[in-house]
Design a protein around this motif. Structure first.
Motif, PDB file in Angstrom:
ATOM      1  N   GLU A  31       0.825  -1.211   0.000  1.00  0.00           N
ATOM      2  CA  GLU A  31       0.000   0.000   0.000  1.00  0.00           C
ATOM      3  C   GLU A  31       0.855   1.256   0.000  1.00  0.00           C
ATOM      4  N   ALA A  32       1.944   1.231   0.792  1.00  0.00           N
ATOM      5  CA  ALA A  32       2.839   2.389   0.827  1.00  0.00           C
ATOM      6  C   ALA A  32       3.508   2.588  -0.529  1.00  0.00           C
ATOM      7  N   LYS A  33       3.906   1.476  -1.149  1.00  0.00           N
ATOM      8  CA  LYS A  33       4.535   1.567  -2.472  1.00  0.00           C
ATOM      9  C   LYS A  33       3.549   2.108  -3.497  1.00  0.00           C
ATOM     10  N   GLU A  34       2.297   1.612  -3.442  1.00  0.00           N
ATOM     11  CA  GLU A  34       1.291   2.093  -4.380  1.00  0.00           C
ATOM     12  C   GLU A  34       1.000   3.576  -4.156  1.00  0.00           C
ATOM     13  N   LYS A  35       1.001   3.993  -2.896  1.00  0.00           N
ATOM     14  CA  LYS A  35       0.765   5.405  -2.592  1.00  0.00           C
ATOM     15  C   LYS A  35       1.897   6.264  -3.138  1.00  0.00           C
ATOM     16  N   ILE A  36       3.131   5.793  -2.927  1.00  0.00           N
ATOM     17  CA  ILE A  36       4.284   6.542  -3.441  1.00  0.00           C
ATOM     18  C   ILE A  36       4.243   6.617  -4.963  1.00  0.00           C
ATOM     19  N   GLU A  37       3.913   5.482  -5.597  1.00  0.00           N
ATOM     20  CA  GLU A  37       3.839   5.464  -7.054  1.00  0.00           C
ATOM     21  C   GLU A  37       2.754   6.405  -7.555  1.00  0.00           C
ATOM     22  N   SER A  38       1.622   6.427  -6.845  1.00  0.00           N
ATOM     23  CA  SER A  38       0.545   7.332  -7.227  1.00  0.00           C
ATOM     24  C   SER A  38       0.980   8.784  -7.084  1.00  0.00           C
ATOM     25  N   GLU A  39       1.657   9.092  -5.973  1.00  0.00           N
ATOM     26  CA  GLU A  39       2.126  10.455  -5.760  1.00  0.00           C
ATOM     27  C   GLU A  39       3.179  10.851  -6.791  1.00  0.00           C
ATOM     28  N   LEU A  40       4.030   9.872  -7.165  1.00  0.00           N
ATOM     29  CA  LEU A  40       5.039  10.161  -8.182  1.00  0.00           C
ATOM     30  C   LEU A  40       4.400  10.405  -9.545  1.00  0.00           C
ATOM     31  N   ARG A  41       3.333   9.641  -9.846  1.00  0.00           N
ATOM     32  CA  ARG A  41       2.626   9.868 -11.110  1.00  0.00           C
ATOM     33  C   ARG A  41       2.015  11.273 -11.129  1.00  0.00           C
ATOM     34  N   ILE A  42       1.445  11.657  -9.991  1.00  0.00           N
ATOM     35  CA  ILE A  42       0.876  13.006  -9.904  1.00  0.00           C
ATOM     36  C   ILE A  42       1.978  14.051 -10.053  1.00  0.00           C
ATOM     37  N   ALA A  43       3.113  13.805  -9.353  1.00  0.00           N
ATOM     38  CA  ALA A  43       4.240  14.732  -9.447  1.00  0.00           C
ATOM     39  C   ALA A  43       4.754  14.821 -10.882  1.00  0.00           C
ATOM     40  N   SER A  44       4.781  13.663 -11.557  1.00  0.00           N
ATOM     41  CA  SER A  44       5.236  13.650 -12.954  1.00  0.00           C
ATOM     42  C   SER A  44       4.293  14.460 -13.836  1.00  0.00           C
ATOM     43  N   ASN A  45       2.985  14.288 -13.597  1.00  0.00           N
ATOM     44  CA  ASN A  45       2.015  15.050 -14.388  1.00  0.00           C
ATOM     45  C   ASN A  45       2.160  16.546 -14.133  1.00  0.00           C
ATOM     46  N   ILE A  46       2.387  16.890 -12.861  1.00  0.00           N
ATOM     47  CA  ILE A  46       2.578  18.307 -12.536  1.00  0.00           C
ATOM     48  C   ILE A  46       3.831  18.846 -13.204  1.00  0.00           C
ATOM     49  N   GLN A  47       4.913  18.050 -13.120  1.00  0.00           N
ATOM     50  CA  GLN A  47       6.168  18.484 -13.726  1.00  0.00           C
ATOM     51  C   GLN A  47       6.015  18.676 -15.231  1.00  0.00           C
ATOM     52  N   MET A  48       5.391  17.701 -15.894  1.00  0.00           N
ATOM     53  CA  MET A  48       5.250  17.794 -17.341  1.00  0.00           C
ATOM     54  C   MET A  48       4.311  18.935 -17.737  1.00  0.00           C
ATOM     55  N   SER A  49       3.386  19.281 -16.843  1.00  0.00           N
ATOM     56  CA  SER A  49       2.483  20.390 -17.147  1.00  0.00           C
ATOM     57  C   SER A  49       3.206  21.731 -17.077  1.00  0.00           C
ATOM     58  N   MET A  50       4.393  21.749 -16.455  1.00  0.00           N
ATOM     59  CA  MET A  50       5.144  22.992 -16.294  1.00  0.00           C
ATOM     60  C   MET A  50       5.973  23.336 -17.525  1.00  0.00           C
ATOM     61  N   VAL A  51       6.208  22.357 -18.400  1.00  0.00           N
ATOM     62  CA  VAL A  51       6.995  22.639 -19.610  1.00  0.00           C
ATOM     63  C   VAL A  51       6.044  22.721 -20.804  1.00  0.00           C
ATOM     64  N   PRO A  52       6.336  23.593 -21.754  1.00  0.00           N
ATOM     65  CA  PRO A  52       5.464  23.708 -22.934  1.00  0.00           C
ATOM     66  C   PRO A  52       5.447  22.393 -23.718  1.00  0.00           C
ATOM     67  N   LYS A  53       4.239  21.971 -24.112  1.00  0.00           N
ATOM     68  CA  LYS A  53       4.130  20.722 -24.870  1.00  0.00           C
ATOM     69  C   LYS A  53       3.311  20.876 -26.148  1.00  0.00           C
ATOM     70  N   THR A  54       2.817  22.054 -26.394  1.00  0.00           N
ATOM     71  CA  THR A  54       2.036  22.298 -27.608  1.00  0.00           C
ATOM     72  C   THR A  54       2.953  22.853 -28.689  1.00  0.00           C
ATOM     73  N   PHE A  55       2.994  22.137 -29.820  1.00  0.00           N
ATOM     74  CA  PHE A  55       3.869  22.568 -30.916  1.00  0.00           C
ATOM     75  C   PHE A  55       3.071  22.560 -32.225  1.00  0.00           C
ATOM     76  N   PRO A  56       3.185  23.617 -33.013  1.00  0.00           N
ATOM     77  CA  PRO A  56       3.956  24.834 -32.737  1.00  0.00           C
ATOM     78  C   PRO A  56       3.282  25.675 -31.655  1.00  0.00           C
ATOM     79  N   PRO A  57       4.074  26.278 -30.763  1.00  0.00           N
ATOM     80  CA  PRO A  57       3.493  27.014 -29.645  1.00  0.00           C
ATOM     81  C   PRO A  57       2.951  28.389 -30.029  1.00  0.00           C
ATOM     82  N   PHE A  58       3.526  28.972 -31.093  1.00  0.00           N
ATOM     83  CA  PHE A  58       3.107  30.317 -31.511  1.00  0.00           C
ATOM     84  C   PHE A  58       2.821  30.288 -33.013  1.00  0.00           C
ATOM     85  N   PRO A  59       1.716  29.741 -33.414  1.00  0.00           N
ATOM     86  CA  PRO A  59       1.449  29.587 -34.853  1.00  0.00           C
ATOM     87  C   PRO A  59       1.326  30.915 -35.600  1.00  0.00           C
TER      88      PRO A  59
END
Length: 455
Positions: free
Chosen positions: A198-226
């Protein structure tokens, strides 16, 4: 006595196997519930009674009495679910014991009821769901001594009672001790294993959330300025773990200037990701307010050094492109040297304006370098996860392979450059585990062109 003890121990071992099977089923969740409904209490009573009945049904007659492991379900039930469950289990077992009769029927029947009650009272006093096997073994000894006292007190013939006790009490005590201690040991191991999962699953879930947050911080739409035809940009970030310390960013500082940045934080995981987020935020704030890239790097470095007890640092390459002229002013804080990929196919590594990584030492000077991009020229920025990508033979991808991969695409196609680089890296590592974050940021200067008219 030896044969009798061996028989009881054999029964205890079989009951231990039954206990293992029970705690691997829904029976486990019934026990571990903090409060038990009437329905669940009935189920626990029946399950513990059935568990005990195995030991009761193979009772061995001796000295006018019976050697049987007839207390274990009441004791465990009382400890795990309270006095009501322990007493009710005892009542069910008492009915069977009463049907067997014999001169010891009264103390034996009373003992199977009372040990469950006393175990439940002990559980209320202890206020815990976890017991030590030695603690349970000690409790069994106390309860067996109590049962022995009942036998001596309620059987009129003291000599007959003593003979009975000499024949049955030692093997029964040892058998109950082993069965109880093994049950608790198995239960504790299952609880710990499930808590770990359960602790491992919780950590993995939190890491997935952290990963989503991190990836949301970098631009991912290309081209960004059409609507901005003066340049094209494409980037990719591939963390080695759920979250990493690499980042890239690009943002306009005004209508004519855009800042590009790529960095690599020391370490990996959540600490690196947090330091990365702070670095990105600070840089963007200082570039927007200071305009010059060297002062922005200087102030970002000082801010990162302040209170940096973890001694983390980040390499960082950032620069500002004037989209009207193609002038690109940049500063390098210990990062991998980027490549200027000219329209005619020539490649040069930009090694000027290099200083130390950010976060290492306050008040470090940062220089500004300058290159002028012509129409069709590209700048390829990357982190060391690219050049140091390793195959199964622990060989690095190297800058030489990087340059070769860059040449496979025209500088005008940022997406093709990134794709070819990743294809070359994937082919080189050939399935070897990714050892570091991989980040690429490529932009092409298209010249000062007027925007296309709206349809």
């Amino acid at each position: 006595m030896i044969q009798l003890l061996a028989s009881v121990l054999n029964t205890a071992c079989v009951m231990a196997v039954i206990a293992y099977v029970l705690v691997r089923t829904r029976f486990y969740s019934l026990i571990t519930e903090k409060s038990h409904s009437i329905h669940h209490q009935i189920l626990l009573i029946l399950l513990f009674a059935a568990f005990t009945m195995y030991g009761v049904l193979i009772a061995i007659p001796i000295a006018g009495g019976f050697v049987a492991l007839g207390h274990i379900g009441q004791i465990i039930g009382g400890l795990m679910a309270g006095p009501l469950v322990g007493t009710c289990v005892g009542l069910l077992i008492a009915l069977h014991r009463w049907s067997l009769g014999g001169f010891s029927v009264v103390p034996a029947t009373l003992s199977v009821i009372l040990v469950g009650l006393f175990a439940g009272v002990y559980a209320l006093w202890r206020k815990t769901a976890r017991y030590n096997p030695l603690e349970v073994a000690a409790l069994v000894i106390v309860l067996e001594l109590f049962s022995s006292g009942l036998t001596l007190l309620l059987i009129p013939d003291l000599h007959q009672a003593l003979e009975l006790e000499k024949g049955i009490r030692l093997p029964m005590t040892i058998g109950h001790m082993i069965a109880g201690a093994v049950f608790i040991l198995i239960f504790n191991n299952i609880v710990e294993a499930r808590q770990t999962v359960e602790a491992k699953e919780k950590i993995e879930s939190e890491l997935r959330i952290a990963s989503n947050i991190q990836m949301s911080m970098v631009p991912k739409t290309f081209p960004p300025f059409p609507d901005v035809p003066e340049f094209d940009v494409f980037a990719l970030l591939k963390p080695a773990k759920e979250v990493g310390g690499d980042f890239y960013d690009f943002f306009f500082t005004d209508n004519d200037h855009i800042c590009f940045a790529i960095g690599d934080v020391s370490g990996k995981g959540v600490p690196a990701a947090l330091f990365m987020a702070v670095t990105r935020t600070l840089l963007k704030s200082h570039v927007t307010s200071n305009k010059t890239i060297d002062q922005s790097m200087f102030k970002t470095n000082n801010d990162l050094c302040e209170g940096n007890d973890a001694c983390m640092f980040t390499t960082l390459f950032s620069g500002i492109l004037d989209i009207r002229t193609g002038e690109f002013s940049f500063s390098n804080g210990g990062h991998n040297f980027p490549y200027l990929y000219r329209k005619d196919g020539t490649i040069e590594m930009i090694t000027s304006a290099n200083s130390v990584a950010l976060g290492c030492m306050e008040d470090m000077p940062y220089q500004t370098g300058m290159v002028v991009l012509s129409e069709g020229d590209a700048l390829v920025m990357y982190t060391d996860g690219v050049s140091e990508a390793m195959n199964k033979n622990l060989e690095f991808f190297t800058e030489e392979r990087l340059e070769t991969a860059i040449r496979k695409s025209p500088p005008s196609s940022t997406r093709a450059i990134v794709k070819n680089l990743m294809d070359e890296i994937d082919g080189f590592v050939a399935g070897a585990p990714q050892s570091d974050d991989i980040t690429l940021l490529v932009f092409t200067y298209n010249g000062n062109k007027p925007a296309s008219p709206s349809a």
